[in-house]
Design a protein around this motif. Structure first.
Motif, PDB file in Angstrom:
ATOM      1  N   GLU A  65      -9.908  26.643 -13.739  1.00 16.82           N
ATOM      2  CA  GLU A  65      -9.500  25.527 -14.578  1.00 16.82           C
ATOM      3  C   GLU A  65     -10.292  24.248 -14.254  1.00 16.82           C
ATOM      4  OE1 GLU A  65      -7.387  25.720 -17.085  1.00 16.82           O
ATOM      5  OE2 GLU A  65      -7.044  27.863 -16.699  1.00 16.82           O
ATOM      6  N   GLU A  66     -10.294  23.323 -15.216  1.00 14.22           N
ATOM      7  CA  GLU A  66     -11.045  22.082 -15.060  1.00 14.22           C
ATOM      8  C   GLU A  66     -10.601  21.289 -13.842  1.00 14.22           C
ATOM      9  OE1 GLU A  66     -12.252  18.069 -17.630  1.00 14.22           O
ATOM     10  OE2 GLU A  66     -10.809  19.503 -18.437  1.00 14.22           O
ATOM     11  N   ALA A  67      -9.303  21.247 -13.576  1.00 13.92           N
ATOM     12  CA  ALA A  67      -8.808  20.499 -12.411  1.00 13.92           C
ATOM     13  C   ALA A  67      -9.347  21.095 -11.123  1.00 13.92           C
ATOM     14  CB  ALA A  67      -7.280  20.509 -12.400  1.00 13.92           C
ATOM     15  N   ALA A  68      -9.449  22.428 -11.066  1.00 13.88           N
ATOM     16  CA  ALA A  68      -9.981  23.095  -9.873  1.00 13.88           C
ATOM     17  C   ALA A  68     -11.475  22.805  -9.721  1.00 13.88           C
ATOM     18  CB  ALA A  68      -9.728  24.595  -9.955  1.00 13.88           C
ATOM     19  N   VAL A  69     -12.192  22.716 -10.836  1.00  9.98           N
ATOM     20  CA  VAL A  69     -13.616  22.389 -10.791  1.00  9.98           C
ATOM     21  C   VAL A  69     -13.809  20.992 -10.210  1.00  9.98           C
ATOM     22  CG1 VAL A  69     -15.679  21.943 -12.171  1.00  9.98           C
ATOM     23  CG2 VAL A  69     -14.226  23.910 -12.698  1.00  9.98           C
ATOM     24  N   LYS A  70     -13.023  20.041 -10.693  1.00 13.31           N
ATOM     25  CA  LYS A  70     -13.127  18.670 -10.184  1.00 13.31           C
ATOM     26  C   LYS A  70     -12.813  18.611  -8.693  1.00 13.31           C
ATOM     27  CE  LYS A  70     -12.154  16.248 -14.526  1.00 13.31           C
ATOM     28  NZ  LYS A  70     -11.238  15.315 -15.228  1.00 13.31           N
ATOM     29  N   GLN A  71     -11.827  19.393  -8.266  1.00  7.41           N
ATOM     30  CA  GLN A  71     -11.480  19.417  -6.846  1.00  7.41           C
ATOM     31  C   GLN A  71     -12.622  20.002  -6.019  1.00  7.41           C
ATOM     32  OE1 GLN A  71      -8.206  21.999  -5.718  1.00  7.41           O
ATOM     33  NE2 GLN A  71      -7.620  20.606  -4.071  1.00  7.41           N
ATOM     34  N   LEU A  72     -13.261  21.048  -6.528  1.00  7.86           N
ATOM     35  CA  LEU A  72     -14.391  21.659  -5.829  1.00  7.86           C
ATOM     36  C   LEU A  72     -15.548  20.674  -5.676  1.00  7.86           C
ATOM     37  CD1 LEU A  72     -14.559  25.266  -7.323  1.00  7.86           C
ATOM     38  CD2 LEU A  72     -14.353  24.689  -4.902  1.00  7.86           C
ATOM     39  N   ILE A  73     -15.843  19.948  -6.738  1.00  9.46           N
ATOM     40  CA  ILE A  73     -16.939  18.979  -6.671  1.00  9.46           C
ATOM     41  C   ILE A  73     -16.623  17.887  -5.661  1.00  9.46           C
ATOM     42  CG2 ILE A  73     -18.225  17.248  -7.976  1.00  9.46           C
ATOM     43  CD1 ILE A  73     -17.749  18.992 -10.473  1.00  9.46           C
ATOM     44  N   GLY A  74     -15.373  17.421  -5.663  1.00 11.16           N
ATOM     45  CA  GLY A  74     -14.970  16.413  -4.694  1.00 11.16           C
ATOM     46  C   GLY A  74     -15.094  16.908  -3.261  1.00 11.16           C
ATOM     47  N   LEU A  75     -14.652  18.131  -3.017  1.00 14.13           N
ATOM     48  CA  LEU A  75     -14.758  18.698  -1.671  1.00 14.13           C
ATOM     49  C   LEU A  75     -16.211  18.890  -1.265  1.00 14.13           C
ATOM     50  CD1 LEU A  75     -11.869  21.336  -1.864  1.00 14.13           C
ATOM     51  CD2 LEU A  75     -11.911  19.256  -0.469  1.00 14.13           C
ATOM     52  N   PHE A  76     -17.040  19.272  -2.239  1.00 14.75           N
ATOM     53  CA  PHE A  76     -18.471  19.421  -1.943  1.00 14.75           C
ATOM     54  C   PHE A  76     -19.074  18.083  -1.542  1.00 14.75           C
ATOM     55  CE2 PHE A  76     -22.944  19.380  -3.321  1.00 14.75           C
ATOM     56  CZ  PHE A  76     -23.433  20.446  -2.577  1.00 14.75           C
ATOM     57  N   PHE A  77     -18.736  17.026  -2.272  1.00 16.50           N
ATOM     58  CA  PHE A  77     -19.266  15.711  -1.926  1.00 16.50           C
ATOM     59  C   PHE A  77     -18.746  15.243  -0.564  1.00 16.50           C
ATOM     60  CE2 PHE A  77     -20.162  14.572  -6.589  1.00 16.50           C
ATOM     61  CZ  PHE A  77     -21.517  14.822  -6.425  1.00 16.50           C
TER      62      PHE A  77
END
Length: 213
Positions: A65-77
């Motif tokens: 889901e989109e919310a999980a994608v945003k969380q992944l990008i945040g964790l990557f950063f």
């Protein structure tokens, strides 16, 4: 409520200005992000130029889901210091240009991740000022450069950022520079008239021709 963009640390001299994006221009993003996903049993399928809808579970190919994608990008950063590496010749080229111009990084990311990015850039030797914002880059570039009668250059991998700067800053050399990745092959193309830099050596030639004309 959006954060107020602080540019107080940006102090320009009476020289040309070179403003450069970071992800997939100076630091690898796509390849490390792919590796980052794999550790969690995920993969990125380059079916269109977007992350949402294309990050899937390995084996099932069910998109997260989109919310999980945003969380992944945040964790990557948050963990970027462990994953991101510089492109060949980026440091040497920018350091050499820094003898003739002011160099500044303008990165499209939430400001809360800027301290980690600052540490990473410093560790790699990229000790140029950094502006991290999710605001459109054209107005930000204009706030930085204004109407100074000096040459300016903007380098980015995204067409919409190049168009934004072109539309807000007169006589700016906007350079399209992107990695050779499956995802970027699907990216929107910049308008005609926007120069493409094939690598940092080519970018150096184009930038010097502009600032010394």
């Amino acid at each position: 409520m959006s954060e107020i963009l602080d540019l107080s640390h940006v102090r320009l001299s009476d020289r040309p200005l070179v403003v450069c994006d970071v992800d997939d221009v100076v630091l690898n993003f796509f390849a490390p992000f792919e590796s980052y996903l794999k550790k969690d049993g995920l993969e990125l399928l380059p079916r269109s130029f977007r992350l949402t809808g294309n990050i899937v579970s390995v084996g099932t190919e069910i998109a997260i889901e989109e919310a999980a994608v945003k969380q992944l990008i945040g964790l990557f950063f948050e963990q970027q210091e462990e994953w991101q590496t510089p492109f060949e010749l980026a440091l040497d080229t920018l350091n050499a240009l820094g003898a003739d111009a002011d160099v500044l990084f303008l990165t499209a990311m939430p400001p809360r991740y800027s301290q980690a990015r600052r540490r990473l850039l410093d560790r790699l030797g990229f000790d140029f000022p950094l502006v991290a914002t999710e605001e459109p880059k054209g107005p930000v570039m204009w706030r930085i450069h204004g109407e100074r009668a000096l040459p300016s250059v903007f380098i980015d991998d995204m067409a919409h950022n190049l168009h934004s700067v072109r539309d807000h800053v007169e006589n700016c050399l906007v350079l399209h520079m992107m990695p050779d990745s499956p995802l970027h092959l699907l990216a929107p193309k910049p308008d005609d008239g926007i120069a493409r830099a094939m690598d940092w050596s080519h970018a150096d030639d184009l930038i010097r021709a502009h600032i010394h004309r």
